[in-house]
Scaffold this motif. Sequence first.
Motif, PDB file in Angstrom:
ATOM      1  N   HIS A  42       4.740 -23.363 -14.471  1.00  0.00           N
ATOM      2  CA  HIS A  42       4.138 -22.955 -15.806  1.00  0.00           C
ATOM      3  C   HIS A  42       4.277 -22.001 -15.395  1.00  0.00           C
ATOM      4  CE1 HIS A  42       1.715 -22.859 -19.220  1.00  0.00           C
ATOM      5  NE2 HIS A  42       0.471 -22.574 -18.456  1.00  0.00           N
ATOM      6  N   SER A  43       4.029 -21.195 -13.663  1.00  0.00           N
ATOM      7  CA  SER A  43       3.890 -20.325 -13.334  1.00  0.00           C
ATOM      8  C   SER A  43       5.276 -19.235 -14.111  1.00  0.00           C
ATOM      9  CB  SER A  43       4.154 -19.849 -11.914  1.00  0.00           C
ATOM     10  OG  SER A  43       3.478 -20.778 -11.321  1.00  0.00           O
ATOM     11  N   HIS A  98       9.660  -6.047  -2.696  1.00  0.00           N
ATOM     12  CA  HIS A  98      10.466  -5.429  -1.914  1.00  0.00           C
ATOM     13  C   HIS A  98      11.328  -6.599  -1.691  1.00  0.00           C
ATOM     14  CE1 HIS A  98       7.512  -2.345   0.981  1.00  0.00           C
ATOM     15  NE2 HIS A  98       8.451  -2.500  -0.294  1.00  0.00           N
ATOM     16  N   LEU A  99      10.911  -7.683  -2.486  1.00  0.00           N
ATOM     17  CA  LEU A  99      11.715  -9.346  -2.585  1.00  0.00           C
ATOM     18  C   LEU A  99      12.312  -8.953  -3.606  1.00  0.00           C
ATOM     19  CD1 LEU A  99       9.144 -11.875  -1.645  1.00  0.00           C
ATOM     20  CD2 LEU A  99      11.039 -10.964  -0.173  1.00  0.00           C
ATOM     21  N   GLY A 100      11.885  -7.846  -4.528  1.00  0.00           N
ATOM     22  CA  GLY A 100      12.735  -7.909  -5.680  1.00  0.00           C
ATOM     23  C   GLY A 100      12.288  -8.180  -6.612  1.00  0.00           C
ATOM     24  N   VAL A 101      10.445  -7.965  -7.714  1.00  0.00           N
ATOM     25  CA  VAL A 101      10.274  -8.770  -8.627  1.00  0.00           C
ATOM     26  C   VAL A 101      10.120  -7.198  -9.660  1.00  0.00           C
ATOM     27  CG1 VAL A 101       8.041  -8.314  -9.790  1.00  0.00           C
ATOM     28  CG2 VAL A 101       8.671 -10.180  -7.890  1.00  0.00           C
ATOM     29  N   PRO A 102      10.925  -7.052 -10.407  1.00  0.00           N
ATOM     30  CA  PRO A 102      10.717  -5.590 -11.362  1.00  0.00           C
ATOM     31  C   PRO A 102       9.966  -5.249 -12.492  1.00  0.00           C
ATOM     32  CG  PRO A 102      11.708  -7.754 -12.779  1.00  0.00           C
ATOM     33  CD  PRO A 102      11.486  -8.262 -11.008  1.00  0.00           C
ATOM     34  N   PHE A 103       8.607  -4.917 -11.278  1.00  0.00           N
ATOM     35  CA  PHE A 103       7.595  -4.916 -11.912  1.00  0.00           C
ATOM     36  C   PHE A 103       7.669  -3.380 -13.233  1.00  0.00           C
ATOM     37  CE2 PHE A 103       5.022  -6.527  -8.538  1.00  0.00           C
ATOM     38  CZ  PHE A 103       4.445  -7.602  -8.464  1.00  0.00           C
ATOM     39  N   SER A 104       7.345  -3.670 -13.851  1.00  0.00           N
ATOM     40  CA  SER A 104       6.520  -2.447 -15.207  1.00  0.00           C
ATOM     41  C   SER A 104       6.648  -1.056 -14.108  1.00  0.00           C
ATOM     42  CB  SER A 104       5.995  -2.662 -16.024  1.00  0.00           C
ATOM     43  OG  SER A 104       5.909  -2.803 -16.521  1.00  0.00           O
ATOM     44  N   TYR A 133       2.340  -5.232 -13.797  1.00  0.00           N
ATOM     45  CA  TYR A 133       2.664  -6.356 -14.447  1.00  0.00           C
ATOM     46  C   TYR A 133       3.839  -5.811 -14.843  1.00  0.00           C
ATOM     47  CZ  TYR A 133       2.143  -1.970 -17.234  1.00  0.00           C
ATOM     48  OH  TYR A 133       2.271  -1.335 -17.662  1.00  0.00           O
ATOM     49  N   ALA A 134       4.959  -7.042 -15.187  1.00  0.00           N
ATOM     50  CA  ALA A 134       6.020  -6.647 -15.728  1.00  0.00           C
ATOM     51  C   ALA A 134       6.136  -6.507 -17.041  1.00  0.00           C
ATOM     52  CB  ALA A 134       7.656  -7.880 -15.419  1.00  0.00           C
ATOM     53  N   ALA A 135       5.683  -6.279 -18.346  1.00  0.00           N
ATOM     54  CA  ALA A 135       5.727  -6.043 -19.681  1.00  0.00           C
ATOM     55  C   ALA A 135       5.140  -7.107 -19.517  1.00  0.00           C
ATOM     56  CB  ALA A 135       7.068  -6.557 -20.143  1.00  0.00           C
ATOM     57  N   ASP A 136       5.016  -8.411 -20.379  1.00  0.00           N
ATOM     58  CA  ASP A 136       4.432  -9.400 -20.538  1.00  0.00           C
ATOM     59  C   ASP A 136       4.736 -11.020 -20.543  1.00  0.00           C
ATOM     60  OD1 ASP A 136       6.131 -10.223 -23.370  1.00  0.00           O
ATOM     61  OD2 ASP A 136       3.442 -10.127 -24.264  1.00  0.00           O
ATOM     62  N   ARG A 137       6.058 -10.718 -20.175  1.00  0.00           N
ATOM     63  CA  ARG A 137       6.998 -11.393 -18.980  1.00  0.00           C
ATOM     64  C   ARG A 137       6.559 -11.604 -16.917  1.00  0.00           C
ATOM     65  NH1 ARG A 137      10.841  -9.006 -21.981  1.00  0.00           N
ATOM     66  NH2 ARG A 137      11.275 -10.880 -23.492  1.00  0.00           N
ATOM     67  N   CYS A 142       8.507 -13.201 -11.486  1.00  0.00           N
ATOM     68  CA  CYS A 142       7.916 -13.488 -10.115  1.00  0.00           C
ATOM     69  C   CYS A 142       8.797 -15.253  -9.576  1.00  0.00           C
ATOM     70  CB  CYS A 142       6.513 -13.573  -9.530  1.00  0.00           C
ATOM     71  SG  CYS A 142       5.335 -11.823 -10.362  1.00  0.00           S
ATOM     72  N   LEU A 143       8.285 -15.849 -10.440  1.00  0.00           N
ATOM     73  CA  LEU A 143       9.050 -16.956 -10.215  1.00  0.00           C
ATOM     74  C   LEU A 143      10.817 -17.034 -10.183  1.00  0.00           C
ATOM     75  CD1 LEU A 143       8.151 -19.986 -10.798  1.00  0.00           C
ATOM     76  CD2 LEU A 143       8.901 -20.326 -12.770  1.00  0.00           C
TER      77      LEU A 143
END
Length: 584
Positions: A42-43, A98-104, A133-137, A142-143
């Motif tokens: 669900h995350s 740094h782990l790679g999350v593509p934030f807005s 955030y990354a848009a609304d996803r 992150c997952l």
Amino acid sequence: MEIRYHDVVIVGAGLAGLRAAVELAGKHDVAVLSKLHPLRSHSGAAQGGVSAALGNAEEDSPLWHAYDTIKGSDYLADQYAVEVMCNDAPRAIIELEHLGVPFSRFDSGHIAQRPFGGHTRNFGEAPVRRTCYAADRTGHVCLHTLYEQALKQKVRFYDEFQVLDLCMSGDAVNGVVAVELKSRALVTFHARAVMFATGGYGKAWKTTSNAFANTGDGLGIVMRNGIPLEDMEFVQFHPTGLYQLGILITEAARGEGGILRNGSGERFMERYAPTIKDLAPRDIVSRSIYRELMEGRGAGPGKDHVLLDLTELSHEKIAEKLPEIESFAKIYLGVDPSESPIPVLPTCHYAMGGIPTDVNGRVTRDAGGTEVQGFWAAGEVACVSVHGANRLGSNSLLDLIVFGRRAGKDIAGFLKKSQGPLPLEADTSTRVRDLIDGLLGRNGGETVAEVRTALQRLMMDKVSVFRNEEGLAEAVRELRELRERAREVRVLDATMSFNSELLEAIELQYMVDYSATVAAAALKRRESRGAHSRDDYPRRDDENHLEHSLCFLEEDGSVTVSEKAVDLSLAASDPRFVPKERKY
Ligand SMILES: Cc1cc2nc3c(=O)[nH]c(=O)nc-3n(C[C@H](O)[C@H](O)[C@H](O)COP(=O)(O)OP(=O)(O)OC[C@H]3O[C@@H](n4cnc5c(N)ncnc54)[C@H](O)[C@@H]3O)c2cc1C
């Protein structure tokens, strides 16, 4: 009976479980068990964002964040745990980056931040932009990032293994019993450390934003092993679920400028929370919506919902910042949010309560904080407690990454000291085998769906946003009956492979058990605090109820409720943290 060994067994592949796994990977032998493919946890549905006082948009501080979290919790959160979380938040976000999350991002290149409910600057002055955030996803990205990191570091995944019991050696935990969904084979996983990160339990309510898998298995399992659950009466209803469906429309819609309106077009939150209006915490907004409906000011022919108005936002802004929301509104209700308001109603969303833990994720079994050796929990299934009686939006994703990591670190320290696994008892799977044989051996009885529907109606009618003594007492009684009915359902499907009827029958038993703790603790709490609102006790009563609840499941299926002290350590030196009336 197959037995497998890993030093660490993590149950749950959402953000909490994966964050702990990444912490341990490469250095320790870690297995992650999940009843779903990890990326279906669900995350991945989390939309709006994750909070941290980075101060990228305007001045901000972890202390302000802690103040908002504690005030939002209606002063039930443990203050030291909140301090730990809010202080660690900026680091945790940079680490995700740094782990790679593509934030807005803002034009400056910094991680973008938006306002969210209850997050303010300078101790309540005005909304602050704190949610990354990354848009609304946001949960989705992150997952995926943490899953990729876990794969890269060779975490051993057991996908579609559903855990049904703990293995105990005396009072200590030394493994789990799981069923492999593909073959229905039972497997005992023997371990030195076990962590539960099994997520939330919204499926016990008729209208919910939660995924089908959110059946609170972890809670049901620990209760059957004598471990209590904390603060179960606090169940959050998110103000904006799609009308008649409950699918979530993120709070970011209001953060980006969306406005709630009643049937006559009035911006009613101005009356309930004059300072921060539509960005008040969720408990307050949900109750305000129901007040509007009760006083005849709803929208539509039945005057049975309110409207979320995004028409002031340009089509381009909606497409850029809220693309998922736009498609949900179009697909499910045929509404284009840039042209017409979206019909919404509160939807069951988040469990503030859960398995009691300390700030290192260690599970505790009593009010004195006695540890359950070998056992950790983090994420929505756990209660640290940083959300108290009401969670602020975007504080859950933060909770997952902060306390998932801390649990991972603590397990690593424990492994250094521990001598080896405690030996397994001879009959680890007997209880699970009996449970399955009992369900499959029955000819008559109701279907799982019949009993589950009755449960979901009961919880929606008597244990939701507004509660009272009579309704709760009835709920407690009816839940005792539902417990029997759930044990006597018929399972006609006897197949070995992906027998979802059998597994849903087992999940139904967990659902009834944790629901019984929600009703029992709600009945006992004769006050209104956060998400727990009693018509008959409309005020908060700090004198008698500024305490956590602990629920124990007794052999006969009844629930005993006792108390546990709230940590008020910040209040001891700073009067701003002393419980007072909540005004927004
Ligand atoms: C629609 C939606 C939007 C949200 N948006 C936000 C947001 O923007 N910001 C925010 O902070 N919070 C948000 N939340 C809340 C947040 O997403 C959740 O609280 C959080 O994702 C829970 O994460 P978790 O790691 O604890 O569990 P989950 O992500 O729910 O994962 C649970 C895991 O446990 C496994 N599992 C469960 N039972 C068993 C079993 N018996 N055996 C084996 N495996 C099992 C599942 O397979 C799964 O892998 C949102 C929630 C919803 C429902």
